[in-house]
Scaffold this motif. Structure first.
Motif, PDB file in Angstrom:
ATOM      1  N   ARG A  23       0.844  -1.195   0.000  1.00  0.00           N
ATOM      2  CA  ARG A  23       0.000   0.000   0.000  1.00  0.00           C
ATOM      3  C   ARG A  23       0.879   1.244   0.000  1.00  0.00           C
ATOM      4  NH1 ARG A  23      -2.712   3.312   3.641  1.00  0.00           N
ATOM      5  NH2 ARG A  23      -2.078   2.230   5.513  1.00  0.00           N
ATOM      6  N   TRP A  24       0.489   2.258  -0.761  1.00  0.00           N
ATOM      7  CA  TRP A  24       1.210   3.530  -0.830  1.00  0.00           C
ATOM      8  C   TRP A  24       0.545   4.543   0.094  1.00  0.00           C
ATOM      9  CZ3 TRP A  24       5.516   4.469  -4.113  1.00  0.00           C
ATOM     10  CH2 TRP A  24       5.895   3.362  -4.880  1.00  0.00           C
ATOM     11  N   SER A  25       1.339   5.523   0.557  1.00  0.00           N
ATOM     12  CA  SER A  25       0.789   6.508   1.500  1.00  0.00           C
ATOM     13  C   SER A  25      -0.327   7.335   0.855  1.00  0.00           C
ATOM     14  CB  SER A  25       1.897   7.411   2.045  1.00  0.00           C
ATOM     15  OG  SER A  25       2.520   8.107   0.984  1.00  0.00           O
ATOM     16  N   GLY A  26      -0.323   7.423  -0.476  1.00  0.00           N
ATOM     17  CA  GLY A  26      -1.392   8.141  -1.173  1.00  0.00           C
ATOM     18  C   GLY A  26      -2.694   7.351  -1.239  1.00  0.00           C
ATOM     19  N   GLU A  27      -2.643   6.105  -0.815  1.00  0.00           N
ATOM     20  CA  GLU A  27      -3.844   5.252  -0.845  1.00  0.00           C
ATOM     21  C   GLU A  27      -4.475   5.265   0.547  1.00  0.00           C
ATOM     22  OE1 GLU A  27      -3.027   2.139  -4.345  1.00  0.00           O
ATOM     23  OE2 GLU A  27      -1.870   1.700  -2.550  1.00  0.00           O
ATOM     24  N   PRO A  68      -1.755   3.582  -6.747  1.00  0.00           N
ATOM     25  CA  PRO A  68      -0.419   2.982  -6.637  1.00  0.00           C
ATOM     26  C   PRO A  68       0.641   3.941  -7.159  1.00  0.00           C
ATOM     27  CG  PRO A  68      -1.720   1.885  -8.350  1.00  0.00           C
ATOM     28  CD  PRO A  68      -2.642   2.808  -7.611  1.00  0.00           C
ATOM     29  N   ALA A  69       1.791   3.953  -6.481  1.00  0.00           N
ATOM     30  CA  ALA A  69       2.954   4.787  -6.817  1.00  0.00           C
ATOM     31  C   ALA A  69       2.766   6.241  -6.389  1.00  0.00           C
ATOM     32  CB  ALA A  69       3.327   4.703  -8.296  1.00  0.00           C
ATOM     33  N   GLU A  70       1.717   6.535  -5.607  1.00  0.00           N
ATOM     34  CA  GLU A  70       1.545   7.895  -5.085  1.00  0.00           C
ATOM     35  C   GLU A  70       2.020   7.949  -3.642  1.00  0.00           C
ATOM     36  OE1 GLU A  70      -2.325  10.160  -5.209  1.00  0.00           O
ATOM     37  OE2 GLU A  70      -1.928   9.803  -7.343  1.00  0.00           O
ATOM     38  N   GLY A  71       2.951   8.865  -3.364  1.00  0.00           N
ATOM     39  CA  GLY A  71       3.488   8.979  -2.009  1.00  0.00           C
ATOM     40  C   GLY A  71       4.610   7.980  -1.784  1.00  0.00           C
ATOM     41  N   ARG A  72       4.644   7.410  -0.576  1.00  0.00           N
ATOM     42  CA  ARG A  72       5.696   6.455  -0.222  1.00  0.00           C
ATOM     43  C   ARG A  72       5.083   5.070  -0.049  1.00  0.00           C
ATOM     44  NH1 ARG A  72      10.053   9.022   2.264  1.00  0.00           N
ATOM     45  NH2 ARG A  72      10.592   7.099   3.306  1.00  0.00           N
ATOM     46  N   ASP A  74       4.381   1.587   1.739  1.00  0.00           N
ATOM     47  CA  ASP A  74       4.430   1.015   3.079  1.00  0.00           C
ATOM     48  C   ASP A  74       4.636  -0.493   2.898  1.00  0.00           C
ATOM     49  OD1 ASP A  74       4.102   0.029   5.584  1.00  0.00           O
ATOM     50  OD2 ASP A  74       2.237   1.094   6.032  1.00  0.00           O
ATOM     51  N   TYR A  75       5.866  -0.927   3.134  1.00  0.00           N
ATOM     52  CA  TYR A  75       6.206  -2.326   2.872  1.00  0.00           C
ATOM     53  C   TYR A  75       5.516  -3.282   3.842  1.00  0.00           C
ATOM     54  CZ  TYR A  75       9.877  -0.655  -0.256  1.00  0.00           C
ATOM     55  OH  TYR A  75      10.552  -0.058  -1.287  1.00  0.00           O
ATOM     56  N   ARG A  76       5.003  -2.748   4.941  1.00  0.00           N
ATOM     57  CA  ARG A  76       4.382  -3.620   5.948  1.00  0.00           C
ATOM     58  C   ARG A  76       2.885  -3.772   5.727  1.00  0.00           C
ATOM     59  NH1 ARG A  76       8.023  -4.038  10.209  1.00  0.00           N
ATOM     60  NH2 ARG A  76       6.405  -4.795  11.557  1.00  0.00           N
ATOM     61  N   ALA A  77       2.310  -2.963   4.818  1.00  0.00           N
ATOM     62  CA  ALA A  77       0.855  -2.997   4.639  1.00  0.00           C
ATOM     63  C   ALA A  77       0.511  -3.435   3.220  1.00  0.00           C
ATOM     64  CB  ALA A  77       0.270  -1.618   4.911  1.00  0.00           C
ATOM     65  N   MET A  78      -0.500  -4.275   3.112  1.00  0.00           N
ATOM     66  CA  MET A  78      -0.937  -4.695   1.787  1.00  0.00           C
ATOM     67  C   MET A  78      -2.231  -3.959   1.432  1.00  0.00           C
ATOM     68  SD  MET A  78      -0.092  -8.741   1.433  1.00  0.00           S
ATOM     69  CE  MET A  78      -0.761  -9.309   2.981  1.00  0.00           C
TER      70      MET A  78
END
Ligand SMILES: [Zn+2]
Length: 213
Positions: A23-27, A68-72, A74-78
């Motif tokens: 998951r991206w921070s923009g989501e 997807p690809a917006e912001g940063r 989050d490798y821990r969240a799907m």
């Protein structure tokens, strides 16, 4: 080893691969305000619910924006929708292309069980929320994924759709909802109407441990 059909996204100064399911921070999580109790009082609903909010078993899913690809990353969240799609269609969780499959089944990269999880027959029957991988991405994940560490590679001839992972809610007598602890719930369970899913869980059956992809 299969040829990658797609390549994962690389991000940041270290050009780290970002899994398709991350998951991206923009989501943004958009569940909160819209979650309510069904009019008949017998389960959860969204105030402005659409058919897309439930899966084919009628379970309600968490709402997360799609950017997807917006912001940063989050490798821990799907991302719930991408995780579910990857599981149902057996897509590689890293690049989103087809997962690797041979005579022993689909390839999964699993976190090595600790001594405390000493389960006879592991990983047969394991409930898994991490979608499978393709060959090239299996090696990438082993190199870069901090969650996996030194992974165990497993093939499953029959990854069976089992249920969901998420959280149960209980209605407050005075109105509103209280969130319970996160956990797994099998499809068909009587508690399903009060459950908000955010990941699809498959049961790994007919498994074989393999040395690598
Ligand atoms: Zn891949």
């Amino acid at each position: 080893m299969s040829v990658p059909v797609r390549t994962p996204l690389f991000w940041g100064p270290k050009r780290l691969p970002v899994p398709y399911v991350a998951r991206w921070s923009g989501e943004l999580i958009a569940t909160g305000g819209a979650l309510t109790v069904r009019r008949d009082g017998r389960g959860l609903a969204y105030e402005d619910e659409t058919p897309d909010d439930r899966d084919r078993h009628g379970v309600l899913w968490a709402r997360v924006g799609r950017a997807p690809a917006e912001g940063r990353p989050d490798y821990r969240a799907m991302h719930p929708a991408r995780q579910r799609r990857a599981m149902l269609e057996l897509l590689c969780q890293v690049c989103g292309g087809p997962a690797d499959r041979n005579g022993k089944g689909w390839l999964f990269a699993l976190r090595r069980p600790g001594p405390a999880d000493d389960i006879p027959g592991w990983p047969e029957g394991l409930l898994c929320t991490k979608p499978p991988v393709c060959g090239p991405c299996a090696l990438l994940a082993a190199q870069h994924c901090p969650y996996l560490g030194d992974p165990v590679f497993v093939r499953s001839r029959k990854p069976r759709v089992w249920g969901v992972f998420g959280g149960a809610f209980t209605p407050h007598p005075g109105g509103g909802l209280a969130a319970g602890e996160d956990g797994h719930l099998p499809y068909g369970h009587p508690a399903a109407p009060w459950f908000l899913a955010n990941q699809l869980a498959v049961e790994l059956t007919r498994t074989t441990r393999v040395p690598g992809p």
